[in-house]
Design an enzyme around this catalytic site. Structure first.
Site, PDB file in Angstrom:
ATOM      1  N   ASN A 134      -1.990  -2.534 -12.602  1.00 34.19           N
ATOM      2  CA  ASN A 134      -2.816  -2.983 -11.479  1.00 34.19           C
ATOM      3  C   ASN A 134      -3.936  -1.959 -11.280  1.00 34.19           C
ATOM      4  OD1 ASN A 134      -3.922  -3.790  -9.084  1.00 34.19           O
ATOM      5  ND2 ASN A 134      -2.119  -3.339  -7.823  1.00 34.19           N
ATOM      6  N   TRP A 135      -5.120  -2.329 -11.742  1.00 40.48           N
ATOM      7  CA  TRP A 135      -6.235  -1.382 -11.667  1.00 40.48           C
ATOM      8  C   TRP A 135      -6.893  -1.317 -10.287  1.00 40.48           C
ATOM      9  CZ3 TRP A 135      -9.834  -1.031 -16.578  1.00 40.48           C
ATOM     10  CH2 TRP A 135      -9.118  -0.384 -17.585  1.00 40.48           C
ATOM     11  N   LYS A 136      -6.481  -2.218  -9.408  1.00 38.34           N
ATOM     12  CA  LYS A 136      -7.061  -2.259  -8.054  1.00 38.34           C
ATOM     13  C   LYS A 136      -8.590  -2.306  -8.136  1.00 38.34           C
ATOM     14  CE  LYS A 136      -2.946  -0.012  -6.453  1.00 38.34           C
ATOM     15  NZ  LYS A 136      -2.230   0.597  -5.361  1.00 38.34           N
ATOM     16  N   HIS A 182      -0.003  -8.749  -2.484  1.00 37.03           N
ATOM     17  CA  HIS A 182       0.014  -7.285  -2.522  1.00 37.03           C
ATOM     18  C   HIS A 182      -0.157  -6.717  -1.107  1.00 37.03           C
ATOM     19  CE1 HIS A 182      -0.926  -3.141  -3.453  1.00 37.03           C
ATOM     20  NE2 HIS A 182      -0.421  -3.357  -4.660  1.00 37.03           N
ATOM     21  N   GLU A 236      -1.704  -4.259  -0.020  1.00 38.12           N
ATOM     22  CA  GLU A 236      -3.058  -3.854   0.361  1.00 38.12           C
ATOM     23  C   GLU A 236      -3.853  -5.041   0.894  1.00 38.12           C
ATOM     24  OE1 GLU A 236      -4.056  -1.810  -3.262  1.00 38.12           O
ATOM     25  OE2 GLU A 236      -2.724  -0.174  -2.695  1.00 38.12           O
ATOM     26  N   GLU A 281       7.708  -4.006  -4.075  1.00 31.25           N
ATOM     27  CA  GLU A 281       6.911  -2.801  -3.861  1.00 31.25           C
ATOM     28  C   GLU A 281       7.060  -2.343  -2.415  1.00 31.25           C
ATOM     29  OE1 GLU A 281       3.478  -2.435  -6.875  1.00 31.25           O
ATOM     30  OE2 GLU A 281       2.744  -3.645  -5.220  1.00 31.25           O
ATOM     31  N   GLY A 321       1.358   4.561  -3.932  1.00 32.09           N
ATOM     32  CA  GLY A 321       0.366   5.640  -3.922  1.00 32.09           C
ATOM     33  C   GLY A 321       0.808   6.907  -3.211  1.00 32.09           C
ATOM     34  N   SER A 363       4.283   4.021  -7.064  1.00 29.94           N
ATOM     35  CA  SER A 363       4.280   5.394  -7.593  1.00 29.94           C
ATOM     36  C   SER A 363       5.022   5.571  -8.910  1.00 29.94           C
ATOM     37  CB  SER A 363       4.854   6.365  -6.555  1.00 29.94           C
ATOM     38  OG  SER A 363       4.005   6.442  -5.437  1.00 29.94           O
ATOM     39  N   GLY A 366       0.301   1.106 -10.630  1.00 28.72           N
ATOM     40  CA  GLY A 366      -1.046   1.217 -10.081  1.00 28.72           C
ATOM     41  C   GLY A 366      -1.772   2.399 -10.682  1.00 28.72           C
ATOM     42  N   GLY A 367      -1.882   3.466  -9.904  1.00 27.69           N
ATOM     43  CA  GLY A 367      -2.634   4.658 -10.294  1.00 27.69           C
ATOM     44  C   GLY A 367      -2.446   5.089 -11.750  1.00 27.69           C
TER      45      GLY A 367
HETATM   46  P1  PGA Z   1       0.833   2.892  -7.370  1.00 26.25           P
HETATM   47  O1  PGA Z   1       0.447   1.382  -7.000  1.00 26.25           O
HETATM   48  O2  PGA Z   1       1.559   2.848  -8.696  1.00 26.25           O
HETATM   49  O3  PGA Z   1      -0.471   3.609  -7.442  1.00 26.25           O
HETATM   50  O4  PGA Z   1       1.730   3.391  -6.291  1.00 26.25           O
HETATM   51  C1  PGA Z   1       1.299   0.309  -7.250  1.00 26.25           C
HETATM   52  C2  PGA Z   1       0.680  -0.952  -6.734  1.00 26.25           C
HETATM   53  O5  PGA Z   1       0.022  -0.914  -5.684  1.00 26.25           O
HETATM   54  O6  PGA Z   1       0.839  -2.021  -7.337  1.00 26.25           O
END
Ligand code: PGA
Length: 245
Positions: free
Chosen positions: A11-13, A100, A102, A169, A175, A206, A227-228
């Site tokens: 997930n590159w956001k 998600h 976010e 999640e 994050g 994470s 993600g990150g």
């Molecule tokens: P993260 O993000 O690995 O940076 O915690 C995961 C996500 O939001 O899908």
């Protein structure tokens, strides 16, 4: 982990420009010779602007592309700034992340997420449906209640769930570097699998090359939403390799 496919979803956001696509070459190269590539699924979910060029880059690689969100409307319409699932499919997306946290945190509720899931399935996309509790909900010990509500409302009126993958999640682990305790994670994944029979359930929050050893020991997880760490090809490859070692 004994499941047929282990999913690694990147997930590159809201990160990445055209030049970020170069880093994906490393993953393509790695995957070509990776022994477990038949039982591994890698899916990149870049920003919408990169779906087309990325799917071109990934052609013949067995790595697939997904989107990160869509408008709930199934057909075209006067919705400035939005794209729907058909449009995403037409530029190469095979999957879509929906629900998600976010996006929940900026106003998406379960009902809207349900409409999005239904429109995405109708368009032929596979859905990565995110659920998870906040820290406050965890402290109140209402995680199961929250997840149950997200599942019931999010999947309302959806009979055929075979194209839905669940990503658990916890909001407090996204994050932050924090991950749930092994036992808690095992129990929560089990709980979700009981609610949605035969579903694949991934963990996200994470995930990194350091904690993957611990995470992979939880044998009911079907893969990871990263993600990150997925923006760094070396770290992403490391996560994949270490899952099998
Ligand atoms: P993260 O993000 O690995 O940076 O915690 C995961 C996500 O939001 O899908």
């Amino acid at each position: 982990m004994t499941n047929k496919y282990i999913y690694f979803i990147a997930n590159w956001k809201m990160f990445g420009g055209l030049n970020s696509l170069n880093s994906v070459y490393k993953v393509i190269k790695f995957f070509k010779t990776f022994k477990k590539n038949k039982s591994t699924k890698i899916i990149y979910c870049p920003p919408n602007t990169l779906i087309r060029p990325m799917s071109k880059k990934l052609k013949n690689s067995r790595i697939e592309v997904g989107a990160q969100n869509c408008h709930e409307n199934e057909s075209y319409g006067a919705f400035t700034g939005s794209v729907n699932s058909i449009m995403l499919k037409s530029v190469g997306a095979k999957y879509i992340i929906l629900g998600h946290s976010e996006n929940r945190s900026i106003g998406e509720n379960n009902k809207l997420i349900n409409l999005k899931i239904r429109s995405a399935l109708k368009s032929g996309l596979k859905v990565i449906f995110c659920i998870g509790e906040t820290l406050q909900e965890k402290r109140k010990k209402i995680t199961k209640k929250v997840l149950n509500k997200q599942i019931q409302s999010g999947l309302f009126k959806i009979k055929n769930k075979k194209n839905i993958i669940i990503a658990y999640e916890p909001v407090w682990s996204i994050g932050t570097g924090l991950i749930p305790k092994n036992k808690d994670l095992f129990n929560t994944i089990n709980f979700i699998k009981k609610k949605i029979r035969n579903s694949k359930v991934l963990y996200g929050g994470s995930v990194n090359p350091k904690n993957i050893k611990e995470l992979k020991s939880i044998n009911n997880i079907d893969g990871f939403l990263v993600g990150g760490a997925s923006q760094d090809s070396k770290k992403f490859i490391d996560i994949i390799k270490k899952t099998y070692n």
